[in-house]
Design a protein around this motif. Structure first.
Motif, mmCIF file in Angstrom:
data_model
loop_
_atom_site.group_PDB
_atom_site.id
_atom_site.type_symbol
_atom_site.label_atom_id
_atom_site.label_comp_id
_atom_site.label_asym_id
_atom_site.label_seq_id
_atom_site.Cartn_x
_atom_site.Cartn_y
_atom_site.Cartn_z
ATOM 1 N N TYR A 34 1.045 -1.144 0.042
ATOM 2 C CA TYR A 34 -0.085 -0.103 0.056
ATOM 3 C C TYR A 34 1.002 1.331 -0.042
ATOM 4 O O TYR A 34 1.306 1.543 1.053
ATOM 5 C CB TYR A 34 -0.916 0.059 1.311
ATOM 6 N N ARG A 40 1.647 9.151 3.401
ATOM 7 C CA ARG A 40 1.182 9.407 4.914
ATOM 8 C C ARG A 40 2.196 9.531 5.860
ATOM 9 O O ARG A 40 2.142 10.500 6.961
ATOM 10 C CB ARG A 40 -0.040 8.427 5.339
ATOM 11 N N ARG A 113 8.038 12.483 -5.180
ATOM 12 C CA ARG A 113 7.220 11.280 -5.924
ATOM 13 C C ARG A 113 8.638 10.537 -6.494
ATOM 14 O O ARG A 113 8.591 9.156 -6.521
ATOM 15 C CB ARG A 113 6.736 11.873 -7.170
ATOM 16 N N ARG A 134 -1.545 5.675 -6.723
ATOM 17 C CA ARG A 134 -2.107 6.441 -7.629
ATOM 18 C C ARG A 134 -1.405 6.526 -9.167
ATOM 19 O O ARG A 134 -1.955 6.928 -10.159
ATOM 20 C CB ARG A 134 -2.205 8.093 -7.324
ATOM 21 N N ASP A 135 -0.012 5.726 -9.017
ATOM 22 C CA ASP A 135 0.871 6.077 -10.257
ATOM 23 C C ASP A 135 1.373 4.709 -10.348
ATOM 24 O O ASP A 135 2.735 4.553 -10.819
ATOM 25 C CB ASP A 135 1.929 7.158 -10.015
ATOM 26 N N ARG A 184 -9.454 16.377 -2.301
ATOM 27 C CA ARG A 184 -8.492 15.388 -2.769
ATOM 28 C C ARG A 184 -8.396 14.758 -4.081
ATOM 29 O O ARG A 184 -7.281 14.758 -4.611
ATOM 30 C CB ARG A 184 -8.398 14.232 -1.562
ATOM 31 N N ARG A 191 -2.723 17.516 -10.009
ATOM 32 C CA ARG A 191 -1.076 18.015 -9.858
ATOM 33 C C ARG A 191 -0.393 17.775 -11.233
ATOM 34 O O ARG A 191 -0.599 16.825 -12.050
ATOM 35 C CB ARG A 191 -0.660 17.062 -8.680
HETATM 36 O O1 DC Z 1 -4.133 5.912 -0.616
HETATM 37 P P1 DC Z 1 -3.992 7.014 0.135
HETATM 38 O O2 DC Z 1 -5.478 7.654 0.030
HETATM 39 O O3 DC Z 1 -3.967 6.551 1.599
HETATM 40 O O4 DC Z 1 -2.912 8.063 -0.266
HETATM 41 C C1 DC Z 1 -2.735 9.266 0.486
HETATM 42 C C2 DC Z 1 -2.118 10.135 -0.770
HETATM 43 O O5 DC Z 1 -1.077 9.822 -1.239
HETATM 44 C C3 DC Z 1 -3.079 10.404 -1.804
HETATM 45 O O6 DC Z 1 -3.934 11.409 -1.781
HETATM 46 C C4 DC Z 1 -2.382 10.680 -3.108
HETATM 47 C C5 DC Z 1 -0.978 10.028 -2.475
HETATM 48 N N1 DC Z 1 -0.339 9.071 -3.282
HETATM 49 C C6 DC Z 1 0.282 9.293 -4.435
HETATM 50 O O7 DC Z 1 0.340 10.159 -4.904
HETATM 51 N N2 DC Z 1 0.860 8.119 -4.980
HETATM 52 C C7 DC Z 1 0.608 7.104 -4.634
HETATM 53 N N3 DC Z 1 1.158 5.978 -5.194
HETATM 54 C C8 DC Z 1 -0.179 6.655 -3.307
HETATM 55 C C9 DC Z 1 -0.747 7.812 -2.725
#
Ligand code: DC
Length: 229
Positions: A34, A40, A113, A134-135, A184, A191
């Motif tokens: 995760y 976080r 990132r 997300r990526d 969010r 972004r």
């Molecule tokens: O999955 P999450 O909602 O717990 O992730 C928290 C924040 O971290 C989310 O708002 C965007 C960022 N995030 C990200 O940019 N890329 C990832 N691979 C995981 C999370």
């Protein structure tokens, strides 16, 4: 040796990524990672250091001052892992509205990132995994055999989060949760650095009206259709 099976799951907040990824990994005997936990944890470090989430020049150096690690949980946590910053287990501190917004803020910083992606790739190199964020399909596992874009309506995603957190924050209304989710969503999808998006080679699954069991079964069926399991 067979090529490791790598499954990338991306999607917006509340789409069910964590629950689904955890269950899928368990069912298939794969490692679950995760990646949001790492963003976080960085937000938690910012608070500890008194650095604003948006203070770009001062956030990135915190990553060389502290180490972030994902380990098996000490107690049988529902997450299936614990998040450590240095020698502190911070898992219980990461799931508050401030950490949700803070992690979204720090994740907009390109150097952050880049660092996280390299770290995440190192953690799963050569392993069979279900990885969510997300990526993941775009950067972390661009060669994943299955890329899933998990989604659901804004109202349903906010409702799931509200149900999840309502004992922690009984004053929050569903309307507030919808507003926070919207903020969010906007930040994560707009972004400049690797915004959340549905990739052309991703398989989209809308979970609005699906139970978790149905979602896991649908993914397993898709893996079967692609002869990946
Ligand atoms: O999955 P999450 O909602 O717990 O992730 C928290 C924040 O971290 C989310 O708002 C965007 C960022 N995030 C990200 O940019 N890329 C990832 N691979 C995981 C999370």
């Amino acid at each position: 040796m067979d090529k490791p099976l790598q499954i990338a799951i991306d999607g917006p907040v509340g789409s069910g990524k964590s629950d689904i990824s955890g269950r899928l990994a368990k069912e298939l005997g794969l490692t679950y990672l995760y990646t949001g936990a790492m963003y976080r944890a960085l937000a938690w470090i910012c608070v500890r250091e008194g650095v604003s989430f948006k203070d770009v020049p001062n956030v990135f150096p915190l990553l060389s001052k502290y180490s972030i690690n994902l380990r098996p949980p000490a107690k049988d946590g529902s997450l299936g892992f614990a998040v450590w910053v240095g020698d502190t287990d911070v898992t219980d501190k990461l799931f508050t509205p401030a950490m949700s917004q803070g992690s979204s803020d720090v994740s907009t910083i390109p150097e952050v990132r880049k660092f996280m992606v390299a770290r995440q790739q190192e953690l799963v190199r050569g392993k069979s995994v279900v990885m969510e964020g997300r990526d993941i399909g775009l950067r972390v596992l661009p060669n994943a055999q299955l890329k899933i874009y998990l989604t659901a309506s804004l109202e349903e995603r906010a409702r799931r989060r509200w149900e999840q957190y309502k004992t922690k924050d009984p004053t929050k209304t569903l309307v507030q949760e919808i507003e926070e989710t919207k903020i969010r969503d906007t930040q994560d999808t707009s972004r400049a650095a690797d915004p959340l998006q549905k990739l052309p080679d991703a398989w989209e699954l809308n979970t609005t009206d699906m139970t978790q069991d149905a979602v896991v079964s649908a993914i397993i069926a898709e893996l079967g259709r692609r002869k990946l399991i």
